[in-house]
Design a protein around this motif. Sequence first.
Motif, mmCIF file in Angstrom:
data_model
loop_
_atom_site.group_PDB
_atom_site.id
_atom_site.type_symbol
_atom_site.label_atom_id
_atom_site.label_comp_id
_atom_site.label_asym_id
_atom_site.label_seq_id
_atom_site.Cartn_x
_atom_site.Cartn_y
_atom_site.Cartn_z
ATOM 1 N N VAL A 221 0.886 -1.162 -0.081
ATOM 2 C CA VAL A 221 -0.024 -0.087 0.141
ATOM 3 C C VAL A 221 0.860 1.267 -0.072
ATOM 4 C CG1 VAL A 221 -1.531 1.438 1.502
ATOM 5 C CG2 VAL A 221 -1.867 -1.099 1.248
ATOM 6 N N ARG B 215 0.787 -0.019 -4.510
ATOM 7 C CA ARG B 215 0.052 -1.467 -5.147
ATOM 8 C C ARG B 215 -0.990 -1.906 -4.070
ATOM 9 N NH1 ARG B 215 5.926 -2.181 -6.077
ATOM 10 N NH2 ARG B 215 6.067 -3.423 -4.040
ATOM 11 N N TYR B 216 -1.856 -2.671 -4.709
ATOM 12 C CA TYR B 216 -2.830 -2.987 -3.832
ATOM 13 C C TYR B 216 -3.358 -4.476 -3.972
ATOM 14 C CZ TYR B 216 -3.316 1.820 -3.207
ATOM 15 O OH TYR B 216 -3.102 3.113 -2.941
ATOM 16 N N THR B 217 -2.282 -5.250 -4.273
ATOM 17 C CA THR B 217 -2.297 -6.681 -4.704
ATOM 18 C C THR B 217 -1.207 -7.325 -4.072
ATOM 19 O OG1 THR B 217 -1.449 -6.690 -6.872
ATOM 20 C CG2 THR B 217 -3.705 -6.599 -6.500
#
Length: 144
Positions: free
Chosen positions: A34, A38-40
Amino acid sequence: MKQFLRFYAWGVEVKLYMSIYTAAVVFFQGITEVLQGRYTISVWVLLEMLLVSFVFAAIQYVILPAGEWSSRGRLAAWAVCANVLYIGSALVFGWFPGVPLWGNIVLVAMLEVSLWAIWFGEQVARWRDTRALNRSLRKFQQEG
């Protein structure tokens, strides 16, 4: 039947710690992702973290059998194993890509704080159990 019960008890204890360790490392992975926008998180990274946590929890079961949390030698071996497994795995598998040097230092510091918190939690549980056992013993002695 005794073998099954012993294996079952082993599994319960190892899975408990494995889940705690997995949750912690996934949490830190999520925070670093985060912070980098990035969120994965890759499913493979999650599986690697789960397997490393299982290996560490199994090693912990051998190094620190029930009630051995006060042995300094065993605690040192446990801490060394944690550092080797988690830092080594993070480097080998590339768990925290893009994290600057200072961020890696923070992550290692958090690992050390987390290990201390686990040890402290075990001490609190032992103190609580000792108090309860002493209360029960006094009650039993007064009744007898």
